[in-house]
Design a protein around this motif. Sequence first.
Motif, PDB file in Angstrom:
ATOM      1  N   ARG A  13       0.828  -1.194   0.000  1.00 48.10           N
ATOM      2  CA  ARG A  13       0.000   0.000   0.000  1.00 48.10           C
ATOM      3  C   ARG A  13       0.862   1.243   0.000  1.00 48.10           C
ATOM      4  NH1 ARG A  13      -2.807  -2.925   3.803  1.00 48.10           N
ATOM      5  NH2 ARG A  13      -4.749  -3.813   2.996  1.00 48.10           N
ATOM      6  N   TYR A  14       0.426   2.224  -0.758  1.00 46.67           N
ATOM      7  CA  TYR A  14       1.031   3.564  -0.661  1.00 46.67           C
ATOM      8  C   TYR A  14      -0.041   4.473  -0.081  1.00 46.67           C
ATOM      9  CZ  TYR A  14       4.681   1.864  -3.824  1.00 46.67           C
ATOM     10  OH  TYR A  14       5.692   1.169  -4.388  1.00 46.67           O
ATOM     11  N   GLY A  15      -0.056   4.633   1.205  1.00 44.53           N
ATOM     12  CA  GLY A  15      -1.109   5.409   1.840  1.00 44.53           C
ATOM     13  C   GLY A  15      -2.453   4.735   1.628  1.00 44.53           C
ATOM     14  N   THR A  18      -3.824   0.981  -2.874  1.00 45.74           N
ATOM     15  CA  THR A  18      -3.311  -0.386  -2.798  1.00 45.74           C
ATOM     16  C   THR A  18      -2.698  -0.738  -4.143  1.00 45.74           C
ATOM     17  OG1 THR A  18      -5.094  -0.898  -1.280  1.00 45.74           O
ATOM     18  CG2 THR A  18      -3.887  -2.751  -2.205  1.00 45.74           C
ATOM     19  N   ALA A  19      -1.386  -0.819  -4.204  1.00 46.99           N
ATOM     20  CA  ALA A  19      -0.695  -1.079  -5.460  1.00 46.99           C
ATOM     21  C   ALA A  19      -0.643  -2.575  -5.749  1.00 46.99           C
ATOM     22  CB  ALA A  19       0.713  -0.500  -5.421  1.00 46.99           C
ATOM     23  N   LEU A  20      -0.502  -3.373  -4.693  1.00 44.97           N
ATOM     24  CA  LEU A  20      -0.553  -4.831  -4.833  1.00 44.97           C
ATOM     25  C   LEU A  20      -1.572  -5.343  -3.813  1.00 44.97           C
ATOM     26  CD1 LEU A  20       3.072  -6.247  -5.139  1.00 44.97           C
ATOM     27  CD2 LEU A  20       1.314  -6.073  -6.913  1.00 44.97           C
ATOM     28  N   PRO A  38      -2.464  -3.198 -17.542  1.00 45.27           N
ATOM     29  CA  PRO A  38      -2.573  -1.768 -17.833  1.00 45.27           C
ATOM     30  C   PRO A  38      -1.610  -0.963 -16.959  1.00 45.27           C
ATOM     31  CG  PRO A  38      -4.715  -2.728 -17.297  1.00 45.27           C
ATOM     32  CD  PRO A  38      -3.691  -3.755 -16.985  1.00 45.27           C
ATOM     33  N   SER A  39      -1.389   0.240 -17.404  1.00 45.78           N
ATOM     34  CA  SER A  39      -0.525   1.133 -16.630  1.00 45.78           C
ATOM     35  C   SER A  39      -1.116   1.345 -15.238  1.00 45.78           C
ATOM     36  CB  SER A  39      -0.408   2.469 -17.362  1.00 45.78           C
ATOM     37  OG  SER A  39       0.528   3.269 -16.719  1.00 45.78           O
ATOM     38  N   GLY A  40      -0.294   1.274 -14.245  1.00 45.88           N
ATOM     39  CA  GLY A  40      -0.753   1.484 -12.879  1.00 45.88           C
ATOM     40  C   GLY A  40      -1.328   0.237 -12.247  1.00 45.88           C
ATOM     41  N   SER A  41      -1.208  -0.896 -12.928  1.00 47.17           N
ATOM     42  CA  SER A  41      -1.831  -2.104 -12.390  1.00 47.17           C
ATOM     43  C   SER A  41      -0.952  -2.782 -11.334  1.00 47.17           C
ATOM     44  CB  SER A  41      -2.124  -3.082 -13.534  1.00 47.17           C
ATOM     45  OG  SER A  41      -0.935  -3.373 -14.233  1.00 47.17           O
ATOM     46  N   GLY A  42       0.274  -2.312 -11.180  1.00 48.90           N
ATOM     47  CA  GLY A  42       1.112  -2.856 -10.108  1.00 48.90           C
ATOM     48  C   GLY A  42       2.231  -3.757 -10.579  1.00 48.90           C
ATOM     49  N   LYS A  43       2.552  -3.744 -11.863  1.00 47.38           N
ATOM     50  CA  LYS A  43       3.590  -4.636 -12.403  1.00 47.38           C
ATOM     51  C   LYS A  43       4.959  -4.330 -11.790  1.00 47.38           C
ATOM     52  CE  LYS A  43       2.863  -3.153 -16.610  1.00 47.38           C
ATOM     53  NZ  LYS A  43       1.756  -2.192 -16.406  1.00 47.38           N
ATOM     54  N   SER A  44       5.333  -3.044 -11.862  1.00 52.93           N
ATOM     55  CA  SER A  44       6.643  -2.667 -11.318  1.00 52.93           C
ATOM     56  C   SER A  44       6.712  -2.959  -9.831  1.00 52.93           C
ATOM     57  CB  SER A  44       6.909  -1.182 -11.564  1.00 52.93           C
ATOM     58  OG  SER A  44       6.980  -0.925 -12.944  1.00 52.93           O
ATOM     59  N   THR A  45       5.630  -2.642  -9.139  1.00 55.59           N
ATOM     60  CA  THR A  45       5.601  -2.895  -7.704  1.00 55.59           C
ATOM     61  C   THR A  45       5.800  -4.385  -7.442  1.00 55.59           C
ATOM     62  OG1 THR A  45       4.029  -1.080  -7.557  1.00 55.59           O
ATOM     63  CG2 THR A  45       4.275  -2.465  -5.615  1.00 55.59           C
ATOM     64  N   LEU A  46       5.160  -5.194  -8.247  1.00 60.05           N
ATOM     65  CA  LEU A  46       5.258  -6.642  -8.065  1.00 60.05           C
ATOM     66  C   LEU A  46       6.702  -7.113  -8.185  1.00 60.05           C
ATOM     67  CD1 LEU A  46       3.744  -9.475  -7.899  1.00 60.05           C
ATOM     68  CD2 LEU A  46       4.027  -9.516 -10.394  1.00 60.05           C
ATOM     69  N   THR A 196       6.335  -6.048 -19.489  1.00 63.07           N
ATOM     70  CA  THR A 196       6.276  -5.403 -20.804  1.00 63.07           C
ATOM     71  C   THR A 196       4.853  -4.989 -21.133  1.00 63.07           C
ATOM     72  OG1 THR A 196       6.764  -5.643 -23.142  1.00 63.07           O
ATOM     73  CG2 THR A 196       6.041  -7.620 -21.989  1.00 63.07           C
ATOM     74  N   HIS A 197       4.739  -4.004 -21.978  1.00 62.17           N
ATOM     75  CA  HIS A 197       3.428  -3.582 -22.478  1.00 62.17           C
ATOM     76  C   HIS A 197       3.160  -4.155 -23.854  1.00 62.17           C
ATOM     77  CE1 HIS A 197       1.950  -0.758 -19.531  1.00 62.17           C
ATOM     78  NE2 HIS A 197       3.185  -0.317 -19.364  1.00 62.17           N
ATOM     79  N   ASP A 198       4.200  -4.763 -24.433  1.00 64.96           N
ATOM     80  CA  ASP A 198       4.122  -5.158 -25.838  1.00 64.96           C
ATOM     81  C   ASP A 198       3.700  -6.629 -25.933  1.00 64.96           C
ATOM     82  OD1 ASP A 198       4.427  -5.706 -28.454  1.00 64.96           O
ATOM     83  OD2 ASP A 198       6.599  -5.337 -28.509  1.00 64.96           O
TER      84      ASP A 198
HETATM   85  N1  LIG Z   1       6.433   5.289  -4.567  1.00 62.00           N
HETATM   86  C1  LIG Z   1       5.119   5.321  -4.765  1.00 62.00           C
HETATM   87  N2  LIG Z   1       4.353   6.108  -3.990  1.00 62.00           N
HETATM   88  C2  LIG Z   1       3.000   6.164  -4.151  1.00 62.00           C
HETATM   89  N3  LIG Z   1       2.349   5.479  -5.072  1.00 62.00           N
HETATM   90  C3  LIG Z   1       3.059   4.649  -5.891  1.00 62.00           C
HETATM   91  C4  LIG Z   1       4.474   4.555  -5.760  1.00 62.00           C
HETATM   92  N4  LIG Z   1       4.911   3.675  -6.704  1.00 62.00           N
HETATM   93  C5  LIG Z   1       3.807   3.263  -7.373  1.00 62.00           C
HETATM   94  N5  LIG Z   1       2.715   3.852  -6.886  1.00 62.00           N
HETATM   95  C6  LIG Z   1       1.339   3.626  -7.329  1.00 62.00           C
HETATM   96  O1  LIG Z   1       1.093   2.257  -7.271  1.00 62.00           O
HETATM   97  C7  LIG Z   1       0.341   1.846  -8.385  1.00 62.00           C
HETATM   98  C8  LIG Z   1       1.105   0.770  -9.104  1.00 62.00           C
HETATM   99  O2  LIG Z   1       2.263   1.327  -9.661  1.00 62.00           O
HETATM  100  P1  LIG Z   1       3.293   0.517 -10.567  1.00 62.00           P
HETATM  101  O3  LIG Z   1       4.442   1.373 -10.805  1.00 62.00           O
HETATM  102  O4  LIG Z   1       3.508  -0.803  -9.963  1.00 62.00           O
HETATM  103  O5  LIG Z   1       2.432   0.355 -11.927  1.00 62.00           O
HETATM  104  P2  LIG Z   1       2.871  -0.324 -13.283  1.00 62.00           P
HETATM  105  O6  LIG Z   1       1.943  -1.405 -13.483  1.00 62.00           O
HETATM  106  O7  LIG Z   1       4.312  -0.607 -13.241  1.00 62.00           O
HETATM  107  O8  LIG Z   1       2.534   0.831 -14.304  1.00 62.00           O
HETATM  108  P3  LIG Z   1       3.346   1.224 -15.637  1.00 62.00           P
HETATM  109  O9  LIG Z   1       2.937   0.226 -16.655  1.00 62.00           O
HETATM  110  O10 LIG Z   1       2.795   2.563 -15.964  1.00 62.00           O
HETATM  111  O11 LIG Z   1       4.783   1.217 -15.322  1.00 62.00           O
HETATM  112  C9  LIG Z   1       0.131   3.080  -9.262  1.00 62.00           C
HETATM  113  O12 LIG Z   1      -1.155   3.582  -9.035  1.00 62.00           O
HETATM  114  C10 LIG Z   1       1.160   4.030  -8.764  1.00 62.00           C
HETATM  115  O13 LIG Z   1       0.668   5.357  -8.880  1.00 62.00           O
END
Ligand SMILES: Nc1ncnc2c1ncn2[C@@H]1O[C@H](COP(=O)(O)OP(=O)(O)OP(=O)(O)O)[C@@H](O)[C@H]1O
Lengths: 245, 894
Positions: A13-15, A18-20, A38-46, A196-198
């Motif tokens: 969670r970021y505040g 809920t990212a994951l 999709p963008s913002g779905s939490g891939k990078s966080t994962l 990846t997005h591709d």
């Molecule tokens: N450091 C952070 N502080 C607050 N919110 C964050 C932080 N990092 C990510 N988020 C939020 O968590 C959610 C998931 O982010 P994440 O970067 O995992 O998305 P993503 O799937 O990698 O998107 P993209 O395809 O655009 O890279 C997003 O809504 C993002 O705004």
Amino acid sequence: MNHVVTLTGVTKRYGELTALDDVSLGFPRGRFVAVMGPSGSGKSTLIQCAAALDLPTSGSVVIGGVDVGTLNETKRTILRREHIGFVFQSYNLLPAISVEENLTLSLRLAGKRPDRPWITELVERVGLQDHLRRRPAELSGGQQQRAAIVRALAARPDVIFADEPTGALDLRSASQVLDLLRSLVDDLGQTVVMVTHDPAAAARAHDALVMADGRLVDVLPEPTADDLAARLTGLAKRPAFGGAQ
Amino acid sequence: MIRTALAMSGLGGLVVAFFAVFGGMALVTGTGVIIESGLRSSITDQRLTGADVLVSAPQSHWEPESLPIGLPERAVVPAKLIDDLTALPGVATATGDVTFPTALLSAAPGTTRAGATGETSGTRAAGGAPDTTSAARTGRGTLETGEHGAKTVNGASDATLAAAASTSAAQTGEHGAKAVTGPSASAAPTAKVVGGTGHGWASVALVRGAKVIGSAPRAADEVAVSAAHAVRRGTDVEVVAAGKRAVYRVTAIVDTPGAPALWFADRTAAELAGRTGGPRAGTVDLIGLRAAPGTGPGALAEAVERRLGDDYVVSTGSAKGDAESPGTAAARSMLIALPTSIGGISLLIVGFVVGGGISLSITRQRRELALLRAAGATPRQVRGLVAVQGMTAALAALLPGAAAGYALAGWFGELLVHLGMLPERMPLSYSPLPAVAAALLLLGVVRVSAWATSLPASRMPAVSAVRESAAEPRTPSSVRYRSGLLLIGASLLLATPPLYIRGEIAVVGPGTAALVSVIGLALAGPRLVQGATGLLARRLPAHVPAPLWLAVSNTRGYALRTAGAIAALGMAVTLTTSISLSHTTVMRATDEETAEILKADAVVTAPAYGGIPDGLMDDVRRLPGVTAAVATSTTTILTSPFGDGGLQAQPAAVLGPDAGAVVDLGVTGGSLADLKGAAVAVDDRSGDVGDRRTLVLGDGAEVKARVVATYSRVLGLGPVVLSRDLVAGHTTTGLDSTVLVRGDAPLDRLTGHWPGLGIAADSDSPQAGRTSSQLWINVAVLGVLLGYVLVSVANRLVATTAARGPELTAIKRLGATPRQLTAMIRWEALLIALTASLAGLAMSAVPLVLLGIGFLGRPWPAGPLWLVPAAVAVVCVVVWLAFDLTARRLIRRA
Ligand SMILES: Nc1ncnc2c1ncn2[C@@H]1O[C@H](COP(=O)(O)OP(=O)(O)OP(=O)(O)O)[C@@H](O)[C@H]1O
Ligand SMILES: [Mg+2]
């Protein structure tokens, strides 16, 4: 069970956000896994949680049989050095040192002697042998990303995580990088997890994970580009995009 | 400071620019106040307040194309001008005024003045137990007097003193005052002496609002005293006037503000001031005019100027203070000269720091600027933007900087007063002018450095601008490198004068050399740092810890970034060591040579009497154990130290033909015994016996003199020694200042008859005194400059370190533990601090070694050598604080 990294009930969670959201999965050894969504779905966080670059708010991440949550910053770094290689979208090469020095930097930090034949083999495989003495800024984007992949592999990690490694590259360079990753898996038995997005890029993977709103919504074995494109379009159309459940 | 910078580092490099301009503004404004005071300040308490116009001789020497040099010795005006001026329309009265030193000796309240009638019945006990009261007053004097009337004759010593006193009686007797004969009983346990000035009675008319109680002194033994002296009318007082001791009857009390003064009958005053015969016959110090009703002072001054032409100075208002005391004009030209010697360094440093701050703030924005260019901004627009940003930071700093500058000047003025280089009654003059000038100067520096730094970034093709900006390490320019090396080479040449010039003046070379090499270091720095760290990186064993390896690589890779800090810190080290140690070296050499020159075992001075009074010399000579006593004084002459005709005021010793008994100048030709008439002795490197010299004396008179001796020891008494006969009539007091005594004599006994004498065991030369106050001034200025440099370097380091967040995050992601990151930062700090210290020491080493060889005959300077480790330690602490505190946050966040 032959998973290099196992996530159990991982929530980040970021505040308020809920990212994951309660994700559980394991990355099997020797597979090429694509992560889509999709963008913002939490891939990078994962994958950052999976790579121990970040800590989940709750749930556990186990790497090499060790629960990451029980380790302090230093121990986590050391664990990461031993098991994980990471490739960043923005390459993350240090501009002040030469390409060659960048390749062995992680090993240096780990206090390990670089395995020269192994690195030479990798360098030749990615075609960087003529650029080792240059500064990173003197390489093209594709070359820089290949250097970053060599660096990630230099310590022979159990798994390589790559966050949109082709995001900043043109088609040709992207294709070279994907070929490289695939060949690492096929030839060397390396485990690779790539965001990846591709859909075409993801189609080169053994499995595709699909994320939406912080949840793992689908696992597609041996995906095709068309399947993936259709699946993602469906997700993008969901009215609750960005909403809670 | 570092914490503040840290807190504000978010604001970017502009904070660095702000602080640089703030400090620069303070320094330049402060210097400006000093210069302006040198041009415009005046004494606060004028004596001749009732005169509308004063006419005096010029007290400065004008050379074409240079600043006027203040002349500290009184130049006189012919008395016959008084009649001419009286005849001038608009003049009500014209009065001649003379000034000479006086001292009023007084007994303690309650004691009777047994000796005042002139009977030779005084009693004095010689020797005996120390009296604590007088010991405290004179520093070391011991004095004991018997009860009044009791005759405690104590062997030979008392007889000698009696004989000595009768000599002075013979001298003072000339002008008719009651001579004090015999050791006076006024030498009561608490006998006091109050110094002051003496004038003719006519001068009272020039004092506005003077209340006179009593009648004017008419006879030669009458005197009027100012109320400040606190004596009653009708009493007899013992006075030493212009060195002549006598008893006068007080006929009037004059109630005036200001310093204690005595007024004598006009003829007596002229006699005492030496205007009735000798070289100053028929002159006065100045002429005071009162305007006739209906004539304003301005109009009167114009009329007088028309009448007299350029030969005299006609002053009104606050400028009259200068005419009254020639010393103030000299002090003023000192105020102007000071900044010209140290102002160069300050300006250089200000330019350096401000330029560095601006360029740092711009460099930090390179990426944004590049993106702007890519987005379609023209090079001109980019430069304009940069200029506006720099100007904004600079403008914000101007006002607080100016305020700090005025405070700084005030503090510096106090220091000068404390060192005796600035009269207390001559306060600095404050006006907005210095701040305005400083603001213009600094904005100019900001503008130029903003332009120069943004030039490459703005001219570059837009695409490569983005590309280059991503690659922060840039290649240092080779033109810059070569000109830097050239300057460092040139500085070596500048450092050589001590090898072939002897004398204080040789220090100028090493000082300049250090400065030039510092500029060279700043220019050549990036390449040098790159080269040195490259070498280090290659030599580094393969398996050094990763943090150390990274630190070396970073220092090399970011050579431009690190070299800026290294050059600034190196400059701090160079300035500290070279300026301080070259002064201490010269001081040591001067002290050593002075000790060789002056064979005196003790030195007697008489500050309360304005100089050595008549009779004191003989009293000294008659003391048992005195083998020789020589009177000497110091005056000012204008010489051309570089031999290029450019004149400088310099102290010069005055000696008589008897000097050889106490002074050993290392005579190589001729003899000091010939210091009679118009004669000088000179440095044997500058002339030969028999040469003719034209000199400008301290009152501006040009005199011709014969070289009668040459000598080799020039540091102690300077390169020229004047004969007493030559300077007679060209000094303000006409008195010697010091008696050099040889032999183990009970000098303390002198204070019985001459209270207030200064008796010291060691003999300081006039040059030594000057060098040491110069040293203190330099130390003070240096302290301020160093503070400025260190704070600005700390600022820069904080700003550059704070901008390294992404870099640290990247390294951390590659597997660096927090401990490794911290170690890397510390290694970098150590590397920078050590390189800076080494470079700084290297820059000052050559000049100091040459100076040591030239002055001390050994290849190292005089101490305190702990300055070297201290400077290194300060540099290390500053760098470490700036790095560690800033990086600690970044690492936690990374
Ligand atoms: N450091 C952070 N502080 C607050 N919110 C964050 C932080 N990092 C990510 N988020 C939020 O968590 C959610 C998931 O982010 P994440 O970067 O995992 O998305 P993503 O799937 O990698 O998107 P993209 O395809 O655009 O890279 C997003 O809504 C993002 O705004
Ligand atoms: Mg992402």
